[in-house]
Write an enzyme that holds these catalytic residues in place. Sequence first.
Site, short mmCIF file in Angstrom:
data_model
loop_
_atom_site.label_atom_id
_atom_site.label_comp_id
_atom_site.label_asym_id
_atom_site.label_seq_id
_atom_site.Cartn_x
_atom_site.Cartn_y
_atom_site.Cartn_z
N GLY A 16 4.54 -7.16 0.41
CA GLY A 16 3.13 -6.78 0.57
C GLY A 16 3.03 -5.43 1.27
O GLY A 16 2.13 -5.20 2.08
N GLY A 19 -0.33 -3.23 1.21
CA GLY A 19 -1.58 -3.75 1.76
C GLY A 19 -1.97 -3.02 3.04
O GLY A 19 -1.33 -2.04 3.44
N GLN A 20 -3.03 -3.52 3.70
CA GLN A 20 -3.58 -2.82 4.87
C GLN A 20 -2.55 -2.72 6.00
O GLN A 20 -2.34 -1.67 6.58
CB GLN A 20 -4.84 -3.52 5.37
CG GLN A 20 -5.60 -2.69 6.38
CD GLN A 20 -6.65 -3.48 7.16
OE1 GLN A 20 -6.71 -4.70 7.09
NE2 GLN A 20 -7.47 -2.77 7.91
N ASP A 42 5.90 -4.95 -3.47
CA ASP A 42 4.49 -5.33 -3.62
C ASP A 42 4.28 -5.72 -5.07
O ASP A 42 5.07 -5.34 -5.95
CB ASP A 42 3.57 -4.17 -3.23
CG ASP A 42 2.20 -4.66 -2.80
OD1 ASP A 42 1.86 -4.53 -1.61
OD2 ASP A 42 1.45 -5.18 -3.65
N ILE A 43 3.18 -6.40 -5.33
CA ILE A 43 2.89 -6.81 -6.71
C ILE A 43 2.30 -5.64 -7.52
O ILE A 43 2.26 -5.69 -8.74
CB ILE A 43 1.95 -8.03 -6.73
CG1 ILE A 43 1.99 -8.72 -8.09
CG2 ILE A 43 0.53 -7.67 -6.30
CD1 ILE A 43 1.49 -10.14 -8.06
N TYR A 150 -8.28 -19.89 3.64
CA TYR A 150 -7.36 -18.93 4.28
C TYR A 150 -6.94 -19.44 5.66
O TYR A 150 -5.74 -19.46 5.99
CB TYR A 150 -8.09 -17.59 4.39
CG TYR A 150 -7.41 -16.52 5.22
CD1 TYR A 150 -6.22 -15.94 4.80
CD2 TYR A 150 -8.00 -16.05 6.39
CE1 TYR A 150 -5.63 -14.92 5.55
CE2 TYR A 150 -7.42 -15.04 7.14
CZ TYR A 150 -6.23 -14.49 6.71
OH TYR A 150 -5.65 -13.48 7.45
N LYS A 154 -3.26 -20.56 7.03
CA LYS A 154 -2.62 -19.95 8.22
C LYS A 154 -2.28 -21.03 9.26
O LYS A 154 -1.20 -20.98 9.86
CB LYS A 154 -3.53 -18.87 8.83
CG LYS A 154 -3.68 -17.62 7.96
CD LYS A 154 -2.36 -16.90 7.80
CE LYS A 154 -2.45 -15.64 6.95
NZ LYS A 154 -1.15 -15.03 6.67
#
Length: 324
Positions: A16, A19-20, A42-43, A150, A154
């Site tokens: 990932g 991402g951010q 990453d994808i 989500y 988590k």
Amino acid sequence: MPSKIDMNNTKILVIGACGQIGTELLVALRKRNGHDNVIATDIHYRENVSPEIAPYYKLDVLNTDALEALIVDLEITQIYHLAAVLSAKGESNPTLAWDLNMNSLLSVLDLSVKHKISKVFWPSSIAVFGPDSVKENCPQQGVTEPSTVYGISKAAGEQWCKYYFEKYGLDVRSLRYPGLISYTGAPGGGTTDYAVDIFHHAIKGESYTCFLNEQTALPMMFMQDAINATLQLMDAPYKGIKVRTAYNLSALSFTPEELEKEIKSLIPEFSVSYAPDFRQAIADSWPASIDDSAARRDWGWKPSYNLKAMVREMLENLWVLQAE
Ligand code: AKB
């Protein structure tokens, strides 16, 4: 003790990486460990990725065989698994959110045990808390009964991390990130995204319509602090890590109205209107502030950015990027 000792041969896989968090963590890890020792995955398709990101491999983390091949072929010793579907996006496709968030973590944990990975980082979130959690200074051991898929992923993921640590001795470490604010990578589908979007409108001279009401206080953090916290946690001595679910982490707590006021101190003509949508209920279920005394005690966590410093840094950097 961890099963593989990293000395000079640390080889890190970042899942990932576009991402951010990944965008900035990748840079920080490469500065510390040497550019070629940190592999980005990453994808996203290769063509969408800037050349500086190499070494880069396109990876769907749910493809366990492809993930295992990378771990083996590249002789990976540490994994940072950042890929996730966030809170707001997760509500529009709960099955996808659960599948990606949970099954990717289980693959990473299994493969880490199998291939004797020395350290794993996996991000948790304030989303593990829910409507019955303490609102102010929410404690480390507070109630974790989340109301989003989500948050459920988590909260369950934290327990899996602890399980793999206790059962297999896997050195997996985690932080409950608050809303993260950055000027590089864009956030992707979170409830705290307003606190990034607002800056992009402000620097373009546009007004902003906020999807939360003006009084919604949430825990937030400037990305530089989040990166420092991550590196600090991962560098901390093994014996010092007492929390094997995920550490509470805190820096700022502010409302949209307070953020608006701070931006207006530098851009007086900026204006914000408020039109709460479905994300308001998610925000209302989260604490307004977090007690991170365990992180401070166990590995010396201390944030650097207050609201004023964060707003100034965001605007200055976005102005530079806009001018380029
Ligand atoms: C979200 O809003 O979903 C994320 C988070 C708090 O984990 N930024």
